[in-house]
Design a protein around this motif. Structure first.
Motif, short mmCIF file in Angstrom:
data_model
loop_
_atom_site.label_atom_id
_atom_site.label_comp_id
_atom_site.label_asym_id
_atom_site.label_seq_id
_atom_site.Cartn_x
_atom_site.Cartn_y
_atom_site.Cartn_z
N HIS A 397 34.88 34.20 37.35
CA HIS A 397 34.73 33.06 38.26
C HIS A 397 35.18 31.77 37.58
O HIS A 397 35.55 30.81 38.25
CB HIS A 397 33.28 32.94 38.72
N LEU A 398 35.14 31.75 36.25
CA LEU A 398 35.59 30.56 35.53
C LEU A 398 37.09 30.61 35.24
O LEU A 398 37.65 29.69 34.68
CB LEU A 398 34.81 30.39 34.23
N THR A 399 37.73 31.73 35.56
CA THR A 399 39.19 31.83 35.44
C THR A 399 39.72 32.28 36.79
O THR A 399 40.13 33.43 36.96
CB THR A 399 39.59 32.86 34.36
N PRO A 400 39.71 31.37 37.79
CA PRO A 400 40.01 31.78 39.17
C PRO A 400 41.39 32.41 39.35
O PRO A 400 41.59 33.14 40.31
CB PRO A 400 39.90 30.48 39.97
N SER A 401 42.31 32.17 38.40
CA SER A 401 43.62 32.79 38.55
C SER A 401 43.50 34.32 38.53
O SER A 401 44.22 35.01 39.26
CB SER A 401 44.56 32.32 37.44
N ILE A 402 42.58 34.84 37.72
CA ILE A 402 42.40 36.30 37.65
C ILE A 402 41.77 36.80 38.94
O ILE A 402 42.18 37.81 39.52
CB ILE A 402 41.51 36.67 36.44
N LYS A 403 40.77 36.06 39.41
CA LYS A 403 40.07 36.43 40.64
C LYS A 403 41.06 36.48 41.80
O LYS A 403 41.10 37.43 42.58
CB LYS A 403 38.97 35.40 40.89
N LYS A 404 41.88 35.43 41.86
CA LYS A 404 42.86 35.32 42.94
C LYS A 404 43.84 36.50 42.87
O LYS A 404 44.18 37.11 43.89
CB LYS A 404 43.62 34.00 42.76
N ASP A 423 30.30 35.00 46.27
CA ASP A 423 29.66 33.68 46.28
C ASP A 423 28.99 33.41 44.93
O ASP A 423 28.08 32.60 44.84
CB ASP A 423 28.60 33.61 47.39
N GLY A 424 29.44 34.08 43.92
CA GLY A 424 28.79 33.91 42.62
C GLY A 424 27.63 34.86 42.57
O GLY A 424 26.69 34.74 43.36
N LYS A 588 41.35 35.33 27.73
CA LYS A 588 42.39 34.48 28.31
C LYS A 588 42.05 33.01 28.13
O LYS A 588 42.86 32.22 27.69
CB LYS A 588 42.54 34.80 29.81
N LYS A 589 40.80 32.68 28.44
CA LYS A 589 40.37 31.29 28.37
C LYS A 589 40.44 30.80 26.92
O LYS A 589 40.88 29.69 26.65
CB LYS A 589 38.94 31.20 28.87
N GLN A 593 43.64 28.08 25.18
CA GLN A 593 43.34 26.78 24.57
C GLN A 593 44.06 26.61 23.24
O GLN A 593 44.04 25.54 22.66
CB GLN A 593 41.83 26.66 24.28
N ARG A 620 41.75 41.84 54.58
CA ARG A 620 41.03 42.17 53.37
C ARG A 620 40.15 43.41 53.55
O ARG A 620 40.14 44.31 52.75
CB ARG A 620 40.15 40.99 52.95
N ARG A 621 39.41 43.43 54.63
CA ARG A 621 38.55 44.59 54.80
C ARG A 621 39.23 45.57 55.75
O ARG A 621 38.72 45.93 56.80
CB ARG A 621 37.19 44.14 55.30
#
Lengths: 636, 341
Positions: A397-404, A423-424, A588-589, A593, A620-621
């Motif tokens: 969730h802190l690296t939204p590019s992966i989630k996306k 939703d977290g 990744k994060k 850096q 999606r579903r």
């Protein structure tokens, strides 16, 4: 001659150590859990026994693993261990064949030359003496290396060597004295009688040319016996206990006993099996990148043996597992470190008995505050029925590019899937476990398990190797758990996604939790090779580095983490690739850096390859295809 | 007289100092790596606290540097410099060398690269933009979402890359708070129906008329200030941004739906400045900016004789402070050159 008082120190030492070994083994055996006792018994009468003998020969005597990774250091260990073994073996045979009687007491073999000074006149006898001299020369060459290593570790190909405690120094001195005193004693005796071979004979002849050889020999036989005796008596109090203990370790391991998560016989045997060879020091990134040289595995083992304050050593560690991988003795270092972390709220009170030769342990559990359920506030989520359940995890969730990217891939697959923590959600529990808070972690595990059960899913996909490991090992789930790199590989194999080949040169960073900790090496590599040109870095598979962002360490400063990350990216981008690929949001994060090279998750790379294929709009579903990934990929 | 000074960096500090030095009679070479002079000022619309147009300030600076004693070099990057005796030899990317008796570094700052805080979604979600992107929208007078729709809910996230140990910047960039307040007002003026939220850790309104502007934003423009930092940003099924934030005053977690999120990117030492500093062994502080000889009375003086600093290459500074700092640098340089006869 049948007896001489100089053999007394040797005999005292020998019988002491033999009795001690029996007593200690009985204690250890009694403290084993019932299943482990059964394993040991089964192993004793089964294949494990033969395996252990082979392994003892290869590892404890020949030191094969050290030889492979560092020939000079391996030779040093081999010449001392294997040489000494040969000396005892052939000494016993010599005493048996050439002695006055058969089946002599041990001191006859050790001090054979003293009791049979004129032995070695015939051709056969002198050939045998030649072999004995050769073995002694073999040991002495290793000893020379050991002495040099003590003063300059670079000679044996090591950057650093271990530090010693005072008692170790006494034992070390007596060990170092054993073989030179034998050499001089044998030489002087040979010189006086005109026997001995190329080493003892020639040296003896030279001594006899200007010294009263016969008179001088006697004190050296005393020195030889005394150094042996002293070494044996001190052995249980020093790191040299590793010599006999390693035999137990090999046998127990081959019988199927593992470290587990509580202190016990096996972890104690492991701790005492550490030879302080120091190979873990050179592979530790906290050492070579961050300049922290006090927390390495060998110091942890030493700290446990000497009952030192362990908090900093136990906690200041990335838990990357590089030391587990390199340890030539095969000590499970990380589980032992976890035991120390976990038992911080259990006070280990040791009662030292017999001047430290024996001990009894009393576990005092410090009372913990009863808090009730500490996660009452968690939202109740209704989990819909699905086939594939995707758990992104906190770090994703802190690296939204992966989630996306993962949402895109899951949509493109056409499988019926559901986003468990869209939703977290709730943490998988691993950070708490790494800090030793298992009970709190269990509450999170129960919460997540409930959702997973309700979903009826057959496959759980995670993007984070930390979650992956914990879902597989600490949850009781009746479904297939896949890391997204494995899932993407399955999609490719099943033909559920079409990926183009990208004109890209990339390198791959194996995340610790996915590689060394979970054994997933091949699937990410196959996905990468499917879509891009992969370059080797020299830090591949088991030899991969830790990015420095590890959750396993909350003591490390940001600056030192950054140093580790910069060091890692410099090594992984040495061939100037277009992208540095990894398969963990935390890696990744952390890596992003520390480098100007683009750092991408493997899912992002796959999406780039999808993007080149005309997109078919899918909901999606969507309706699931007949083939469900969980059934068709059971071979993984 | 007849002494020469090279000024590296044609932003606010460099232009002001070059102008003043030229007026003092020195021959000045002003080197700018970009195609135009003016630095970051050219990307700004209105300046805080009085919302005057940045073009006015730019016009003043351009007027300052149009002087016969100033040689203007643009599109040229300084690759390094050497000190030989009392003289400096400055080499530029074009292969030219310029001699000077004193050197003024006005290399300025870079905006924090917001991609580094991936959790905020910059570069991933179209409607997550930076404060600099917003100013460009203001300049074009076209404030829209990526799909062309006028935003109704706009969030400002303070301290992106500032006061954040995780990215290695523990310092405060000090301008972003007041910039956010100014920009919040601008948004409300452009889109009167919009709801505007600022997510902050502390409101640092320590400049002349800043507090007044903050008050105005709350009372006149109904901007909502929420004390709490956004932890992560996602998009929901309607393609709207969802920011997770904790309202630390109310003590509760919030999920805010937003059309647009503006990241108040902090200031960092410029990469080119770092290269120059490391090449010439100039001291830098823990915040990576140039470390002046003294923080009280030597803020323009470098650790190499004859090297001086001006503007935001020493610390985050606003326009007013930068101009003052450039003038004090001129005083130091004049003193130095007079003593070096």
């Amino acid at each position: 001659m049948n007896f001489d008082p100089f053999v007394i120190p040797f005999n005292i030492g020998l019988y002491f150590i033999l009795i001690y070994a029996v007593v200690r083994s009985v204690i250890w055996f009694r403290e084993l859990s019932r299943p482990d006792k059964l394993r040991l018994q089964r192993g004793f009468f089964g294949r494990a026994f033969g395996q252990s003998l082979k392994e003892i020969f290869l590892e404890s005597l020949i030191h094969r693993k050290i030889l492979k990774s560092n020939p000079r250091l391996g030779y040093m260990h081999m010449s001392l261990a294997f040489g000494w073994f040969l000396l005892i073996l052939f000494g016993t045979i010599e005493a048996d064949i050439f002695g006055e009687r058969h089946l002599n007491p041990p001191d006859r073999a050790i001090f054979f030359r003293f009791f049979n000074p004129d032995h070695g006149k015939t051709f056969f006898e002198s050939s045998y003496a030649f072999m004995m001299d050769l073995i002694l020369a073999f040991i002495l060459s290793g000893l020379v290396l050991a002495v040099i290593k003590r003063f300059s570790s670079k000679v044996v190909g090591m950057k650093k060597t271990t530090k010693l405690k005072p008692l170790d120094k006494v034992a070390l001195t007596s060990l170092w004295l054993i073989f030179p005193s034998r050499l001089i004693a044998e030489s002087l005796t040979s010189g006086a009688y005109g026997t001995g071979s190329f080493l003892t004979g020639s040296l003896g002849e030279w001594f006899a040319s200007f010294l009263p050889a016969n008179e001088l020999a006697y004190p050296f036989w005393w020195l030889y016996s005394l150094s042996l005796g002293t070494f044996f008596v001190l052995l249980p109090l020093t790191r040299y206990l590793h010599i006999p203990t390693e035999l137990f370790l090999i046998f127990m391991r081959n019988s199927g006993i593992r470290t587990g998560d509580r202190p016990g016989t096996y972890s104690e045997v492991e701790v005492h099996s550490c030879s302080s060879c120091g190979m873990c020091i050179d592979v530790c990134q906290l050492g070579f990148s961050a300049g922290i040289n006090t927390i390495q595995a060998t110091y942890l083992m030493k700290g446990i043996r000497n009952r030192e304050e362990l908090h900093d050593i136990a906690h200041n560690c990335l838990m990357c597992g590089r030391c587990d991988q390199i340890c030539p003795v095969g000590i499970e270092i990380s589980p032992i470190r976890m035991i120390v972390r976990r038992t911080e709220d259990i006070e280990n009170v040791y009662e030292s008995r017999w001047k430290g030769y024996l001990r009894s342990r009393i576990n005092v559990v410090t009372p913990r505050q009863e808090t009730g359920t500490s996660y009452d506030f968690l939202p109740v989520r209704k989990q819909e029925k699905t086939d594939v359940l995707y758990f992104a995890g906190c770090m994703t969730h802190l690296t939204p590019s992966i989630k996306k990217a993962m949402v895109r891939i899951l949509d493109a697959s056409g499988l019926k899937w559901s986003f468990m923590d869209e939703d977290g959600g709730v943490c998988c529990g691993r950070p708490l476990m790494l800090e030793g808070n298992d009970r709190e972690a269990r509450e999170l595990i129960n919460h997540n398990s409930d959702l997973i059960w309700k979903s009826g899913a057959r496959t759980l996909v995670t993007s984070c190797p930390i979650c992956y490991k914990v879902f597989r090992e600490s949850y009781y789930l009746d479904l297939e758990v896949l890391h997204h790199s494995q899932f993407i590989k399955n999609l490719i194999d099943e033909g559920l996604v079409d990926l183009n080949y990208l004109q890209k040169r990339v390198t791959y960073h194996t995340p610790c939790e996915l590689g060394r900790r979970s054994g997933v090496y091949d699937e990410p590599l196959e996905v990468i090779k499917h879509v891009a040109s992969l370059e080797a870095t020299g830090y591949d598979n088991e030899n991969s580095l830790c990015c420095g962002g590890s959750l396993g360490n909350i003591m490390l400063s940001r600056e030192k983490r950054q140093k580790i990350a910069e060091d890692v990216t410099a090594r992984l981008t040495a061939c100037s690739p277009d992208s540095l690929i990894t398969a963990c949001p935390l890696c990744k994060k952390t890596l992003a850096q520390a480098t100007s090279t683009r750092v991408m998750d493997i899912a992002e790379l796959a999406v780039e390859a999808i993007a080149a294929v005309p997109e078919v709009k899918k909901t999606r579903r969507g309706v699931s295809k007949k083939k469900v990934i969980g059934e068709t990929t059971a071979t993984i | 007289m007849g002494k020469s000074v090279v000024v590296i960096g044609g932003g606010t500090a460099g232009m002001e100092a070059a102008g003043r030095l030229a007026h003092e009679g020195y021959s000045v070479t002003l080197i700018e790596k970009g195609e135009e002079f003016g630095g970051h000022l050219r990307d700004w619309y209105h300046l805080f606290p009085d919302r005057r147009s940045s073009d006015e300030v730019l016009a003043y600076l351009n007027n300052q540097v149009s002087h016969q004693n100033i040689r203007l070099l643009k599109g040229q990057r300084v690759t390094g410099f050497q000190r030989k005796g009392n003289e400096f030899i400055v080499s530029t990317g074009g292969g030219d060398t310029i001699n000077a008796d004193a050197l003024l570094l006005a290399t300025g700052f870079d905006l924090f690269k917001s991609q580094r805080k991936e959790e905020y979604g910059y570069g991933i979600y179209d409607n997550v933009i930076t404060s600099a992107d917003l100013e460009m929208m203001f300049r074009k007078k076209d404030l829209r979402l990526a799909n062309g729709i006028i935003p109704e809910r706009v969030g400002f996230l303070h301290c992106v890359g500032s006061r954040d140990e995780k990215v290695g910047n523990i310092y405060c960039s000090k301008l972003c708070c007041v910039t956010a307040v100014k920009q919040a007002i601008e948004v409300r003026k452009m889109i009167p129906s919009a709801k505007v939220f600022c997510f902050y850790m502390d409101m640092r309104m320590g400049g002349a008329l800043y507090e007044e502007l903050y008050k105005e934003a709350q009372e006149k423009y109904s901007v909502s200030f929420i004390r709490g930092k956004v932890s992560e940003v996602a998009v929901n099924i309607n393609d709207r941004l969802v920011a997770k934030v904790e309202d630390t005053l109310a003590g509760r977690p919030l999920k805010m739906e937003l059309d647009m999120l503006v990241l108040m990117a902090g200031m960092e030492m410029s990469e080119d400045g770092i290269k120059l500093a490391d090449g010439a062994k100039l001291k830098r502080g823990e915040n990576r900016f140039f470390q002046p000889a003294d923080h009280h009375f030597g803020t323009n003086i470098g650790n190499m004789k004859g090297v001086f600093y001006a503007g935001a290459c020493t610390a985050p500074l606003n326009i007013t402070e930068t101009i003052s700092h450039a003038r004090s640098a001129v005083t130091e340089i004049v003193n130095y050159l007079n003593s070096e006869k």
